[in-house]
Design an enzyme around this catalytic site. Structure first.
Site, short mmCIF file in Angstrom:
data_model
loop_
_atom_site.label_atom_id
_atom_site.label_comp_id
_atom_site.label_asym_id
_atom_site.label_seq_id
_atom_site.Cartn_x
_atom_site.Cartn_y
_atom_site.Cartn_z
CE1 TYR A 31 41.92 46.02 32.47
CE2 TYR A 31 41.96 46.78 30.20
CZ TYR A 31 42.30 45.85 31.15
OH TYR A 31 43.00 44.73 30.78
NE ARG A 98 49.13 54.04 49.75
CZ ARG A 98 49.28 53.01 50.60
NH1 ARG A 98 49.17 53.21 51.89
NH2 ARG A 98 49.53 51.80 50.15
CE LYS A 147 39.29 44.43 29.46
NZ LYS A 147 40.50 43.65 29.23
CD GLU A 179 42.53 34.92 30.99
OE1 GLU A 179 41.71 35.26 30.13
OE2 GLU A 179 42.55 35.39 32.15
CG LEU A 203 38.18 39.16 30.91
CD1 LEU A 203 37.64 39.84 32.16
CD2 LEU A 203 38.88 40.16 30.02
N1 PMP Z 1 41.95 37.65 28.97
C1 PMP Z 1 42.67 38.68 29.41
C2 PMP Z 1 43.51 38.49 30.64
C3 PMP Z 1 42.64 39.92 28.74
O1 PMP Z 1 43.35 40.96 29.20
C4 PMP Z 1 41.86 40.03 27.56
C5 PMP Z 1 41.86 41.29 26.77
N2 PMP Z 1 41.31 42.34 27.46
C6 PMP Z 1 41.12 38.93 27.13
C7 PMP Z 1 41.19 37.75 27.86
C8 PMP Z 1 40.24 39.00 25.91
O2 PMP Z 1 39.08 39.73 26.17
P1 PMP Z 1 38.30 40.50 25.02
O3 PMP Z 1 38.02 39.55 23.93
O4 PMP Z 1 37.08 41.01 25.69
O5 PMP Z 1 39.22 41.62 24.58
#
Ligand code: PMP
Length: 284
Positions: A31, A98, A147, A179, A203
């Site tokens: 997503y 499934r 993601k 993070e 991410l």
């Molecule tokens: N890390 C995670 C786990 C996230 O869910 C997000 C937000 N989607 C981010 C970092 C930040 O990513 P972005 O700046 O692309 O929204």
């Protein structure tokens, strides 16, 4: 408002998602969230690129082109007349009886693309005053660079933060800060911005990438290096970034003040650079 299913704009109430959609049953999909400022999409190309990168990493064929998705999302935005808000889009591996294994090509199972818009104001007062966060163990898998729709550990961490009256949970794995549950995390120490390297444990946020460029262009040291929970708790400044939270100061961690307990100087500088970047991109 309208939503997108496949390549069509439809009424939300007219859309049926199959019980055996693999997104629903396995979290088998990816997503993106794109921010909308004054009716304009911010860093849209970067988000659509990352959607394709995430899909590729899970061997998911979106079976639409980035240009097609861009056109669809733009028409959705226009149709719904979003001013300040966001576009959520996701792709799942489709609906099939499934079974953990991917559906066979012969079954003609198609990826399911959906998108919808939201009207959401910018978090003005939190950007101004800062937010509180907790620290929590990072119990996620080892492909946090994707993601993916599997957000249960993120959900549990965010709820733990909410239960403590906090905005975010900043995660750590083996003592290293990775993070936030839905954001990237940074410390400022001796005027250097430090954040976890963009490897498989985080991410690589689009906001993070924008910030890296802004730092480079403004001679602010941006260091991608591991740091420990101890460094986080003793930093001069702490902030988080995300599409919806922008550059958000963290003023308290686990109930204790960060630095002077108010948003720091570098954080303020980065907020104003980010603001200028938004204006530059969306007010042309
Ligand atoms: N890390 C995670 C786990 C996230 O869910 C997000 C937000 N989607 C981010 C970092 C930040 O990513 P972005 O700046 O692309 O929204």
């Amino acid at each position: 408002g309208k939503i997108i299913l496949g390549d069509q704009l439809l009424e939300r109430s007219d859309v049926l998602i199959d019980l055996e959609d693999r997104g629903y049953q396995f979290g088998d999909g990816v997503y993106e969230v794109i921010r909308v400022y004054g009716g304009k999409l911010f860093t849209m190309k970067e988000h659509i690129d990352r959607l394709f990168q995430s899909a590729k990493k899970i061997k998911l064929d979106i079976s639409m082109s980035p240009e097609q998705i861009q056109d669809l999302v733009e028409s959705l935005l226009k149709e719904n007349g979003v001013n300040f808000g966001s576009v959520y889009m996701q792709v799942t591996r489709g609906a099939a009886p499934r079974n953990h294994k991917f559906p066979l090509p012969a079954s003609n199972t198609k990826a399911v693309f959906t998108a919808y818009t939201n009207e959401v104001p910018r978090p003005q007062s939190q950007l101004e005053n800062g937010v509180e966060a907790i620290t929590a163990e990072d119990i996620r898998w080892l492909r946090c660079d994707i993601k993916s729709l599997n957000l249960l550990p993120n959900v549990l961490a965010k709820q733990e933060a909410a239960d403590s009256g906090c905005f975010e949970a900043i995660l750590h794995r083996n003592g290293i800060v990775t993070e936030g549950s839905s954001s990237n995390a940074y410390i400022v120490k001796n005027n250097e911005v430090m954040t976890h390297p963009a490897d498989n444990l985080i991410l690589n946020g689009i906001t993070r990438q924008v910030l890296a460029t802004l730092c480079k262009d403004n001679s602010i040291p941006f260091v991608e290096k591991e740091f420990e929970v101890h460094d986080l708790l003793h930093a001069d400044e702490v902030f988080i970034t995300s599409t919806t939270s922008e550059v958000m100061p963290v003023i308290k961690l686990d109930g204790r003040a960060v630095g002077n307990g108010v948003p720091g100087e570098i954080t303020r500088k980065l907020q104003s650079l980010f603001e200028a970047k938004i204006n530059q991109e969306t007010k042309v």
